[in-house]
Design an enzyme around this catalytic site. Structure first.
Site, mmCIF file in Angstrom:
data_model
loop_
_atom_site.group_PDB
_atom_site.id
_atom_site.type_symbol
_atom_site.label_atom_id
_atom_site.label_comp_id
_atom_site.label_asym_id
_atom_site.label_seq_id
_atom_site.Cartn_x
_atom_site.Cartn_y
_atom_site.Cartn_z
ATOM 1 N N ASN A 179 0.941 1.795 7.046
ATOM 2 C CA ASN A 179 0.654 0.920 5.894
ATOM 3 C C ASN A 179 0.686 1.691 4.583
ATOM 4 O OD1 ASN A 179 0.019 -1.548 7.398
ATOM 5 N ND2 ASN A 179 -1.673 -0.339 8.188
ATOM 6 N N ARG B 185 0.810 -1.227 0.000
ATOM 7 C CA ARG B 185 0.000 0.000 0.000
ATOM 8 C C ARG B 185 0.845 1.281 0.000
ATOM 9 N NH1 ARG B 185 -3.995 -0.984 4.809
ATOM 10 N NH2 ARG B 185 -2.569 -2.692 5.266
#
Ligand code: UD1
Ligand code: CA
Length: 455
Positions: A230, A17
């Site tokens: 993330n 991500r």
């Protein structure tokens, strides 16, 4: 006495991500990789052994681990089969270790040593397993901590595997876990893949440990501390938290930050007492600001850049800015004044010297009390090599001068404004290198008259 500690840092995830060619844990916060931050924190616990688990072809992550903590032992998790499998990648050291084991993630850079110590203490107080939990503002995606009436952890339920009722629980797993069990590797080998993701969950160790008769405790910390990165919005959020903490420390340490939220510091910034920092000052890696320094608004300084890894030091009582740039190797002496649009690189500016307006001083020494006039350029580069300029004590460099290195201006010398100096100037001499002025009396009046007649 606490038992000897093995710390295992998991960093085998790719971090898709982040949408990056670089592994996630190498992305930086305050000028240092997330992995560097984590390893720095865990070193404060003086572990007996420190293991890092990386994925295949993550040599750069291993190298960063080695650089941040030379004692680190790196293990490769061949396949990303889940967090329990990741810990088992370090089975070699797990088997050899007689003591406690602390597992944490490389992408949780804001964790503090104090919290990790509490985890270790929980084991001393009788827990076989300790989990670091937090009350999540939005628990979506996290593993939930299922507790009993005594507050003991019964199990950790991953979001994907949780019932609607379990999803109402806000107490979540941060991922940090501590173990004092006889055979952790053996226990982890009993973990199965019967879950939504088909992965080997480290979190299943709770139920297994309890069935073996161990107590499982939860230590609760602030959500902020266990913020997991993330994607790049979370990277920026972690940076913001880190900066807020560090500014707070700087202020408690005796620095005045007029607009703290506009000042950016680095992981290794050193700031003394009675320092005044005006708005919009950005400080990169490798910078020391001594006591009594003033940094006026809009300065940029960094000891490391794409070309050099060095330091910047601003010594006692110096005044820098506004709009000044201090590059690697800038050593600004006591009570020096560096003014607007002045750039310094690999140069030592000695006590009380002044360069108040528009100047470049690179690869140089400027002696004490020297005065560098507006628009002075140290011409340090000939297209191939850098050369040194030495300016003596008490020298006066007139405005708009170019000092073509290598060149030396002796103590007490003057350089006339507008000079291009290519030869050394001896002490107490005048160096003058510009076309002599010619004055033609009445020239302008005659010129005007001539042009007007032509109209
Ligand atoms: C994990 C926890 C969850 C917790 C959350 C906190 C499990 C099963 N779940 O979920 O309870 O609330 O973290 O953020 O542990 N990793 C490896 N190898 C692997 C898998 C993961 O090294 O095979 C590393 C990753 O690089 C990462 C960490 O372990 O640093 C966590 O993995 P991730 O897949 O992000 O776990 P989550 O699903 O977020
Ligand atoms: Ca995660």
């Amino acid at each position: 006495m606490a038992a000897p500690l093995l710390i295992v840092v998991l960093a085998a995830g790719q971090g898709t991500r982040m949408r990056s060619d670089m592994p996630k844990v190498l992305h930086k916060i305050a000028g240092r990789s997330m992995l560097g931050h984590v390893l720095d924190v865990v070193r404060a616990l003086t572990p007996e052994r420190l293991a890092l688990v990386v994925g295949p072809e993550m040599e750069d992550v291993a190298a960063e681990g080695q650089a941040a903590a030379p004692v680190v032992e790196t293990f490769i998790q061949a396949e990303r089969r889940g967090t329990a499998d990741a810990v088992l990648a370090a089975a070699g050291v797990l088997a050899a270790h007689k003591g406690d084991v602390l597992v944490l993630y490389g992408d949780t850079p804001l964790i503090t040593a104090a919290t990790l110590k509490q985890m270790h203490d929980a084991l001393d107080q009788g827990a076989g397993v300790a989990v670091l939990g937090f009350e999540a503002a939005d628990p979506t995606g996290y593993g939930r901590l299922l507790t009993d009436a005594n507050g003991e952890v019964v199990a950790i339920r991953e979001h994907a595997d949780a019932s609607d009722a379990e999803r109402q629980i806000r107490l979540c797993n941060s991922g940090v876990m501590a173990f004092r069990v006889r055979d952790l590797a053996g226990l982890l080998r009993r973990v199965g893949t019967d879950n939504a993701k088909g992965e080997l969950y480290l979190t299943d160790a709770i139920e297994l440990a309890r069935s073996d008769g161990y107590a499982a405790r939860v230590v609760v910390c602030d959500e902020e501390e266990v913020l997991g990165v993330n994607d790049r919005t979370q990277l920026a959020a972690a940076e913001a938290i880190w900066q807020r903490r560090r500014r707070h420390e700087a202020m408690l340490g005796g620095a005045t930050l007029v607009a703290p939220e506009t000042v950016w510091l680095s992981y290794d910034t050193v700031i003394g007492r009675d320092v005044l920092i005006e708005p919009n000052v950005v400080i990169g890696a490798g910078v020391t600001i001594e006591d009594g320094v003033t940094l006026h608004a809009n300065c940029y300084m960094a000891g490391h850049d794409e070309k050099r890894r060095d330091t910047v030091i601003i010594r006692r009582g110096a005044v820098v800015g506004p709009y000044a740039r201090m590059r690697p190797g800038a050593d600004i002496g006591p009570d020096v004044h560096i003014g607007n649009f002045v750039e310094v690189k690999n140069a030592t500016i000695e006590a009380g010297a002044k360069a108040n307006h528009f100047a470049y001083m690179g690869d140089a020494r400027v002696g004490p009390g020297a005065n560098i006039g507006a628009g002075t350029i140290f011409c340090n580069y000939d297209g191939f090599e850098k050369h040194h300029t030495d300016v003596g004590a008490g020298v006066f460099i007139g405005s708009n001068s170019a000092l073509v290195a290598p060149v030396k201006i002796g103590d007490g010398a003057y350089v006339a404004a507008g000079s291009t100096i290519t030869k050394d100037v001896p002490a107490d001499a005048l160096g003058l290198a510009r076309a002599p002025q010619e004055t033609r009396e009445g020239w302008a009046a005659k010129y005007r008259a001539r042009r007007q007649r032509r109209k």
